[in-house]
Each structure stands twice: as C-alpha cells, then as structure tokens.
Design a protein around this motif. Structure first.
Motif, PDB file in Angstrom:
ATOM      1  N   MET A 113       0.827  -1.203   0.000  1.00 35.50           N
ATOM      2  CA  MET A 113       0.000   0.000   0.000  1.00 35.50           C
ATOM      3  C   MET A 113       0.863   1.256   0.000  1.00 35.50           C
ATOM      4  SD  MET A 113      -3.029   1.242   2.599  1.00 35.50           S
ATOM      5  CE  MET A 113      -1.898   1.683   3.916  1.00 35.50           C
ATOM      6  N   GLN A 114       1.900   1.283   0.842  1.00 32.81           N
ATOM      7  CA  GLN A 114       2.775   2.455   0.870  1.00 32.81           C
ATOM      8  C   GLN A 114       3.579   2.587  -0.417  1.00 32.81           C
ATOM      9  OE1 GLN A 114       4.772   4.107   4.057  1.00 32.81           O
ATOM     10  NE2 GLN A 114       3.579   3.150   5.684  1.00 32.81           N
ATOM     11  N   CYS A 115       3.876   1.462  -1.054  1.00 32.10           N
ATOM     12  CA  CYS A 115       4.546   1.507  -2.353  1.00 32.10           C
ATOM     13  C   CYS A 115       3.669   2.239  -3.361  1.00 32.10           C
ATOM     14  CB  CYS A 115       4.834   0.087  -2.842  1.00 32.10           C
ATOM     15  SG  CYS A 115       5.497   0.003  -4.524  1.00 32.10           S
ATOM     16  N   CYS A 116       2.393   1.880  -3.410  1.00 28.22           N
ATOM     17  CA  CYS A 116       1.470   2.500  -4.369  1.00 28.22           C
ATOM     18  C   CYS A 116       1.254   3.978  -4.065  1.00 28.22           C
ATOM     19  CB  CYS A 116       0.131   1.757  -4.353  1.00 28.22           C
ATOM     20  SG  CYS A 116       0.228   0.058  -4.968  1.00 28.22           S
ATOM     21  N   ILE A 117       1.109   4.316  -2.780  1.00 29.84           N
ATOM     22  CA  ILE A 117       0.873   5.713  -2.409  1.00 29.84           C
ATOM     23  C   ILE A 117       2.107   6.561  -2.711  1.00 29.84           C
ATOM     24  CG2 ILE A 117       0.442   7.290  -0.484  1.00 29.84           C
ATOM     25  CD1 ILE A 117      -1.198   5.024   0.806  1.00 29.84           C
ATOM     26  N   SER A 118       3.280   6.080  -2.311  1.00 28.85           N
ATOM     27  CA  SER A 118       4.504   6.856  -2.542  1.00 28.85           C
ATOM     28  C   SER A 118       4.764   7.013  -4.037  1.00 28.85           C
ATOM     29  CB  SER A 118       5.706   6.196  -1.860  1.00 28.85           C
ATOM     30  OG  SER A 118       5.984   4.926  -2.418  1.00 28.85           O
ATOM     31  N   PHE A 119       4.453   5.989  -4.815  1.00 35.32           N
ATOM     32  CA  PHE A 119       4.666   6.067  -6.259  1.00 35.32           C
ATOM     33  C   PHE A 119       3.738   7.098  -6.890  1.00 35.32           C
ATOM     34  CE2 PHE A 119       4.524   4.754 -10.700  1.00 35.32           C
ATOM     35  CZ  PHE A 119       5.875   4.568 -10.970  1.00 35.32           C
ATOM     36  N   PHE A 120       2.485   7.119  -6.435  1.00 35.81           N
ATOM     37  CA  PHE A 120       1.536   8.107  -6.967  1.00 35.81           C
ATOM     38  C   PHE A 120       1.962   9.521  -6.576  1.00 35.81           C
ATOM     39  CE2 PHE A 120      -2.349  10.648  -6.904  1.00 35.81           C
ATOM     40  CZ  PHE A 120      -2.867  10.372  -8.164  1.00 35.81           C
ATOM     41  N   VAL A 121       2.384   9.683  -5.323  1.00 26.82           N
ATOM     42  CA  VAL A 121       2.846  10.993  -4.860  1.00 26.82           C
ATOM     43  C   VAL A 121       4.043  11.465  -5.676  1.00 26.82           C
ATOM     44  CG1 VAL A 121       3.973  12.169  -2.921  1.00 26.82           C
ATOM     45  CG2 VAL A 121       1.928  10.795  -2.514  1.00 26.82           C
ATOM     46  N   SER A 122       4.905  10.525  -6.088  1.00 27.28           N
ATOM     47  CA  SER A 122       6.135  10.879  -6.790  1.00 27.28           C
ATOM     48  C   SER A 122       5.937  11.137  -8.278  1.00 27.28           C
ATOM     49  CB  SER A 122       7.180   9.771  -6.617  1.00 27.28           C
ATOM     50  OG  SER A 122       6.849   8.621  -7.396  1.00 27.28           O
ATOM     51  N   LEU A 123       4.723  11.031  -8.791  1.00 31.84           N
ATOM     52  CA  LEU A 123       4.494  11.219 -10.227  1.00 31.84           C
ATOM     53  C   LEU A 123       4.996  12.572 -10.748  1.00 31.84           C
ATOM     54  CD1 LEU A 123       1.033   9.526 -10.872  1.00 31.84           C
ATOM     55  CD2 LEU A 123       3.276   8.785 -11.695  1.00 31.84           C
ATOM     56  N   PRO A 124       4.827  13.679 -10.012  1.00 35.44           N
ATOM     57  CA  PRO A 124       5.339  14.955 -10.545  1.00 35.44           C
ATOM     58  C   PRO A 124       6.832  14.941 -10.832  1.00 35.44           C
ATOM     59  CG  PRO A 124       3.823  15.376  -8.737  1.00 35.44           C
ATOM     60  CD  PRO A 124       4.073  13.892  -8.766  1.00 35.44           C
ATOM     61  N   VAL A 125       7.627  14.268  -9.996  1.00 37.15           N
ATOM     62  CA  VAL A 125       9.075  14.274 -10.207  1.00 37.15           C
ATOM     63  C   VAL A 125       9.503  13.233 -11.243  1.00 37.15           C
ATOM     64  CG1 VAL A 125       9.630  15.252  -7.963  1.00 37.15           C
ATOM     65  CG2 VAL A 125       9.432  12.770  -8.189  1.00 37.15           C
TER      66      VAL A 125
END
Length: 266
Positions: A113-125
C-alpha cells in the motif's frame, strides 16, 4: 515515458518487498516509515538514469526530491532505530492476531500500500522530466515563473521540516522538558511544521512539473499527500494521541494554527 514509469514502479515494488522481508526478519514493520522519503525520491532518480538527455527541469526535480528524501530518511532513521516497533504497527499486529497472520497482512496493507501511495505521490518528479508544456514554452529549456515559484515553495517547506524537526529534537533532549508540550519556535506558529513542510515541498515540486509536457496530469499527487497529512495518517491521528497525553493540548489547539503557519493567538 510510460515504459520508464512502468520500470520505475517495478523497481519500487521490488524495493518495498525486500524491505518487507527485512521487517519480518527483525519483527519491526515500522522500518517502512524510514523508507518513505527515499521511496518518493527513488522513481525520480530511476527516471533520470533511464533518460538519454536531461533538461534543467529534470535535473532540478531529481536533485530537489533526492535532497528532501535523504534528509527525511536520515532524520527518521536516527530517531527511530533502536526504539522498537511504532505503536501503530504494534496495534495492527495485535488486531491481525499475532506475528504469523501479520506477516501477509503487513505485506499487503503496509508495504505494498505504501509503495502505491509513494509512487503516486512521486508522479510529478517522474512525469515532470519529460518534454515541455505546449502552453508554457521558454527559450533554450529555461525555467519559467511556475518553476521558480515552485523552487521557492519547496525551500520554505524544506526549511519548516528541517528546522521544526531540529527544534523538537532539542526540546525532547532537555530533561527539564519531560512531560511538557512543545509550543516554541515554529511549533508556536503551526502545530505541525513538519506536515506543513511536506505539503509545501510537494506543492513546489508539482509547480515545477507543470512546465513539462504532461505535468498537468500530476496535480492530484500533492492533493493526495495533503489529504493523508491532514485527514488520515498525519495530523488527525497524531492529535488524537496528543490530546490524551497532554492536558493542556486543547489550549494549545486554541492558540496555534493546525496547519498553515500564522502568529499564535494570545
């Protein structure tokens, strides 16, 4: 672009599964918290490494998020290592029914779950490293006003995080403050300088990404981060705990802003 992003996700997923295996071995799921900052920065680095050429914007996004991720990971590592499993994961372990059932529960409900959330958050970079916006074109790949505004907001956010964490660390290190509520420095301007800082950091990074070809598609990423910080795992959860631990917390809430910094009320 999409192929690179898929590779990034595979790398992130492998990193989180490896971390999960370590957590099972040492019986401590809270090590995932230390990896949060680096996990958000990792996809930017893997994007940059896979690209043949690098714009100023791509290098700026990667450098800034690596700085943020390294600082946060180092701070949480120094703070958390050697202090056992965080109470949130202890409760999750108990609710799951003990160590054995918690193994698979932690894989799906914590690490993946944290993998998916962190990956989505990191989309701008990630996305922000590709192309130039058709609406915001600047000569020779130069940065525009949105990018410079984003850099300024990022710096403010990083300052709030770093200074706020350092002020809290010094406060807790003083034996005379044992049992007292931290309400000094930046903590007199906002009850959560670190959460406000996180929100500002990712807002700034997204503004930089908006000058890229597909950056507009990533505007939900900082909103998700702010939602978690304000409504779920950040401010809301912490304040319930603080209200139980400190009798004067309600007065602190009355005097000090809950998120956006402002001078404290008298």
């Amino acid at each position: 672009m999409f192929q690179i992003i898929l590779i990034n996700f595979a790398i992130s997923l492998l990193a989180f599964i490896s971390l999960w295996a370590v957590s099972v071995k040492i019986r401590n799921a809270s090590i995932v918290d230390i990896f949060w900052g680096p996990a958000c920065a990792l996809p930017a680095l893997t994007t940059w490494l896979q690209m043949e050429t690098h714009s100023l914007r791509a290098t700026l996004l990667t450098g800034l998020v690596l700085l943020w991720g390294a600082r946060l990971g180092l701070y949480l590592g120094i703070r958390n290592v050697g202090h056992g499993e965080d109470f949130r994961y202890v409760r999750m372990r108990e609710k799951a029914g003990g160590d054995k059932p918690f193994v698979m529960h932690s894989l799906t409900h914590v690490f993946i779950m944290q993998c998916c959330i962190s990956f989505f958050v990191s989309l701008p970079v990630q996305v922000g490293q590709f192309g130039t916006s058709p609406w915001l074109v600047f000569p020779d790949g130069a940065l525009g006003f949105l990018a410079w505004l984003g850099v300024a907001i990022f710096v403010i956010g990083l300052m709030f995080e770093a200074v706020g964490d350092q002020q809290l660390r010094r406060f807790k290190a003083d034996p005379t403050n044992k049992g007292k509520l931290m309400d000094r420095g930046l903590w007199a301007w906002t009850r959560h300088p670190n959460y406000f800082g996180d929100a500002a950091v990712w807002t700034g990074l997204t503004l930089i990404a908006l000058e890229s070809q597909w950056g507009v598609l990533t505007i939900l990423s900082p909103l998700l981060m702010i939602h978690f910080l304000y409504n779920l795992s950040g401010k809301a959860l912490l304040e319930r705990s603080m209200s139980r631990r400190y009798p004067d917390y309600e007065d602190y809430k009355r005097r000090v802003s809950g998120f956006l910094p402002r001078p404290p009320a008298r």
